[in-house]
Design an enzyme around this catalytic site. Structure first.
Site, PDB file in Angstrom:
ATOM      1  N   GLY A  15       0.822  -1.217   0.000  1.00 16.42           N
ATOM      2  CA  GLY A  15       0.000   0.000   0.000  1.00 16.42           C
ATOM      3  C   GLY A  15       0.853   1.264   0.000  1.00 16.42           C
ATOM      4  N   ARG A  83      -0.113 -15.269   6.238  1.00 11.62           N
ATOM      5  CA  ARG A  83      -0.189 -16.545   6.961  1.00 11.62           C
ATOM      6  C   ARG A  83       0.921 -16.594   7.999  1.00 11.62           C
ATOM      7  NH1 ARG A  83      -1.031 -22.113   3.683  1.00 11.62           N
ATOM      8  NH2 ARG A  83      -0.498 -23.596   5.299  1.00 11.62           N
ATOM      9  N   ASN A  96      -9.125 -13.588   5.790  1.00 12.40           N
ATOM     10  CA  ASN A  96      -9.083 -12.670   4.648  1.00 12.40           C
ATOM     11  C   ASN A  96     -10.429 -12.565   3.924  1.00 12.40           C
ATOM     12  OD1 ASN A  96      -6.543 -11.824   5.228  1.00 12.40           O
ATOM     13  ND2 ASN A  96      -5.507 -12.949   3.589  1.00 12.40           N
ATOM     14  N   ASN A 121      -3.802 -11.996  -1.130  1.00 15.76           N
ATOM     15  CA  ASN A 121      -3.719 -13.448  -1.364  1.00 15.76           C
ATOM     16  C   ASN A 121      -4.652 -14.230  -0.442  1.00 15.76           C
ATOM     17  OD1 ASN A 121      -1.928 -14.155  -3.451  1.00 15.76           O
ATOM     18  ND2 ASN A 121      -0.178 -13.482  -2.212  1.00 15.76           N
ATOM     19  N   HIS A 176      -2.521 -17.715  -9.524  1.00 18.31           N
ATOM     20  CA  HIS A 176      -1.276 -17.197  -8.963  1.00 18.31           C
ATOM     21  C   HIS A 176      -0.786 -18.197  -7.925  1.00 18.31           C
ATOM     22  CE1 HIS A 176       1.689 -14.332  -7.713  1.00 18.31           C
ATOM     23  NE2 HIS A 176       1.221 -14.277  -6.489  1.00 18.31           N
TER      24      HIS A 176
HETATM   25  P1  A3D Z   1       1.129  -5.969   4.803  1.00 16.75           P
HETATM   26  O1  A3D Z   1       2.340  -5.119   4.836  1.00 16.75           O
HETATM   27  O2  A3D Z   1       0.867  -6.921   5.929  1.00 16.75           O
HETATM   28  O3  A3D Z   1      -0.149  -5.013   4.630  1.00 16.75           O
HETATM   29  C1  A3D Z   1      -1.466  -5.434   4.796  1.00 16.75           C
HETATM   30  C2  A3D Z   1      -2.211  -4.305   5.468  1.00 16.75           C
HETATM   31  O4  A3D Z   1      -3.613  -4.651   5.532  1.00 16.75           O
HETATM   32  C3  A3D Z   1      -1.758  -4.027   6.916  1.00 16.75           C
HETATM   33  O5  A3D Z   1      -1.319  -2.697   7.037  1.00 16.75           O
HETATM   34  C4  A3D Z   1      -3.018  -4.298   7.742  1.00 16.75           C
HETATM   35  O6  A3D Z   1      -3.150  -3.413   8.847  1.00 16.75           O
HETATM   36  C5  A3D Z   1      -4.107  -4.067   6.712  1.00 16.75           C
HETATM   37  N1  A3D Z   1      -5.397  -4.670   7.057  1.00 16.75           N
HETATM   38  C6  A3D Z   1      -5.656  -5.822   7.721  1.00 16.75           C
HETATM   39  N2  A3D Z   1      -6.982  -5.988   7.850  1.00 16.75           N
HETATM   40  C7  A3D Z   1      -7.571  -4.924   7.245  1.00 16.75           C
HETATM   41  C8  A3D Z   1      -8.916  -4.531   7.051  1.00 16.75           C
HETATM   42  N3  A3D Z   1      -9.928  -5.277   7.502  1.00 16.75           N
HETATM   43  N4  A3D Z   1      -9.159  -3.382   6.392  1.00 16.75           N
HETATM   44  C9  A3D Z   1      -8.136  -2.606   5.932  1.00 16.75           C
HETATM   45  N5  A3D Z   1      -6.838  -2.930   6.101  1.00 16.75           N
HETATM   46  C10 A3D Z   1      -6.566  -4.078   6.751  1.00 16.75           C
HETATM   47  O7  A3D Z   1       1.111  -6.860   3.472  1.00 16.75           O
HETATM   48  P2  A3D Z   1       1.682  -6.475   2.024  1.00 16.75           P
HETATM   49  O8  A3D Z   1       1.327  -5.081   1.710  1.00 16.75           O
HETATM   50  O9  A3D Z   1       3.089  -6.931   1.922  1.00 16.75           O
HETATM   51  O10 A3D Z   1       0.798  -7.483   1.143  1.00 16.75           O
HETATM   52  C11 A3D Z   1      -0.590  -7.294   1.029  1.00 16.75           C
HETATM   53  C12 A3D Z   1      -1.256  -8.506   0.402  1.00 16.75           C
HETATM   54  O11 A3D Z   1      -0.785  -8.694  -0.933  1.00 16.75           O
HETATM   55  C13 A3D Z   1      -0.991  -9.837   1.120  1.00 16.75           C
HETATM   56  O12 A3D Z   1      -2.197 -10.576   1.153  1.00 16.75           O
HETATM   57  C14 A3D Z   1       0.026 -10.517   0.225  1.00 16.75           C
HETATM   58  O13 A3D Z   1      -0.010 -11.923   0.341  1.00 16.75           O
HETATM   59  C15 A3D Z   1      -0.457 -10.069  -1.127  1.00 16.75           C
HETATM   60  N6  A3D Z   1       0.509 -10.169  -2.218  1.00 16.75           N
HETATM   61  C16 A3D Z   1       0.031 -10.580  -3.423  1.00 16.75           C
HETATM   62  C17 A3D Z   1       0.866 -10.687  -4.504  1.00 16.75           C
HETATM   63  C18 A3D Z   1       0.327 -11.135  -5.814  1.00 16.75           C
HETATM   64  O14 A3D Z   1       1.047 -11.195  -6.787  1.00 16.75           O
HETATM   65  C19 A3D Z   1      -1.073 -11.490  -5.930  1.00 16.75           C
HETATM   66  C20 A3D Z   1       2.225 -10.362  -4.374  1.00 16.75           C
HETATM   67  C21 A3D Z   1       2.691  -9.929  -3.143  1.00 16.75           C
HETATM   68  C22 A3D Z   1       1.818  -9.842  -2.052  1.00 16.75           C
END
Ligand code: A3D
Length: 320
Positions: A15, A83, A96, A121, A176
């Site tokens: 984000g 996870r 999720n 994910n 994916h």
């Molecule tokens: P991370 O830095 O943990 O950020 C997730 C954010 O979501 C945290 O700041 C949480 O506070 C927030 N959150 C949790 N619950 C809620 C809610 N109910 N409403 C709003 N915000 C909430 O994770 P990240 O930024 O590294 O990754 C985010 C997601 O992307 C994860 O699910 C990863 O597995 C996924 N991801 C997907 C890919 C693909 O290629 C599809 C690649 C890399 C990561």
């Protein structure tokens, strides 16, 4: 003309990077939402303070309230939990799925006309749940995975050939996961297909096979290196490319998790396929012809996505 509005749901690693890239590319004003208090506010202020140095104009707002996303043109969703040790896949799915229900309700109420890109994910199941929970039209809700998976494939190929990444195109289909389908026949350098490059002596079949395998496991490779957390720069850049194609009506042909209604023999399921993204959202699903081996790999990938969605339906029957 007023600036576009980009809402980022989830202000974690991806984000925050999305907010910075959206600013750098002057895609529009950015609202960063998270349930964690202070995090979206802190990150958006930090990026806003970088703007004078980096030279971009964008309003950045951090918030814990959905009303701030009102009227967003694009919503990119990364909200969720990773996870953790001891957590089963069903536990993670359950958590999720609840997050997707909350996010979907927020989007339905405040940004029903947005183009929505899901990154959370397990991707193919979460984008399905997000579309159900938001009730937005299926062509306005997509999942980001294919652009990232193909970018990894492209980078590895460019490195192997010692050519510009810009001239390498690559195709990855399917869900994916480890059974994604990197398509060797449809990948190459400036129009020269990979099998021809092997014949030309640029590389060997063994090296291509190793690159395909590395692409499939690309996410895990980064997780193993980082130890805490997963990839975030390339995933954020990939979602920004999709958002740009929508906002600028570029009609790029990009691989994305799109809702299929019969295409590729798949019904009512999200799956990674080539699509055209323009001002109409997913304007077209491109059906390319597959040979027997490619189809068999895709069938395996479809089966795992179907299994995942069936599990989601069991956990959250209300989603339908
Ligand atoms: P991370 O830095 O943990 O950020 C997730 C954010 O979501 C945290 O700041 C949480 O506070 C927030 N959150 C949790 N619950 C809620 C809610 N109910 N409403 C709003 N915000 C909430 O994770 P990240 O930024 O590294 O990754 C985010 C997601 O992307 C994860 O699910 C990863 O597995 C996924 N991801 C997907 C890919 C693909 O290629 C599809 C690649 C890399 C990561």
């Amino acid at each position: 003309m007023a600036r576009a509005k980009i809402a980022l749901i989830g202000a974690g690693q991806i984000g925050g990077t999305l907010a910075l890239l959206a600013g750098l590319k002057e895609l529009g004003d950015v609202v960063l939402f998270d349930v964690a208090e202070g995090v979206p506010q802190g990150k958006s202020l930090d990026i806003a303070e970088a703007a004078p140095v980096l030279g971009f104009d964008a309003k950045l707002v951090g918030t814990n309230g959905y009303e701030a996303i009102e009227g967003a043109d694009v919503v990119i969703v990364t909200a969720g939990v990773p996870r953790k040790p001891g957590m089963s896949r069903s536990d993670l799915l359950g958590i999720n799925l609840k997050v997707m229900e909350q996010v979907g309700a927020g989007i339905a109420k405040f940004a029903p006309d947005a183009f929505v890109i899901c990154i959370t994910n397990p991707l193919d199941a979460m984008v399905w749940a997000l579309q159900k929970a938001s009730g937005l039209p299926t062509h306005k809700v997509v999942g980001m995975a294919g652009v990232l998976d193909s970018a990894r494939f492209r980078y590895f190929l460019a490195d192997e050939f010692n050519v510009s990444v810009e001239d390498v195109t690559a195709f990855v289909l399917g869900g994916h996961g480890d059974d994604m389908v990197p398509l060797v026949r449809y990948s190459g350098v400036a129009g020269i297909p990979l099998p021809d490059l092997v014949k030309m002596g640029w590389t060997t079949q063994e090296k291509v096979d190793a690159i395909v395998e590395r692409t499939r496991k690309g996410g895990g490779e980064i997780v193993n290196l980082l130890k805490t957390g997963s990839a975030f720069y390339a995933p954020a850049a990939s979602a920004i490319e999709m958002a740009t194609s929508y906002l600028r009506d570029k009609k790029r042909l990009l691989p994305a998790a799109a809702y299929l209604a019969g295409q590729y023999g798949v019904d009512k399921l999200y799956l990674g396929v080539p699509v055209i993204i323009g001002a109409g959202g997913v304007e077209r699903i491109v059906e390319i012809s597959l040979d027997g081996a490619e189809q068999a790999m895709l069938d395996k990938s479809i089966a795992s996505v179907q299994e995942l969605v069936a599990e989601c339906r069991k956990i959250a029957p209300d989603l339908g």
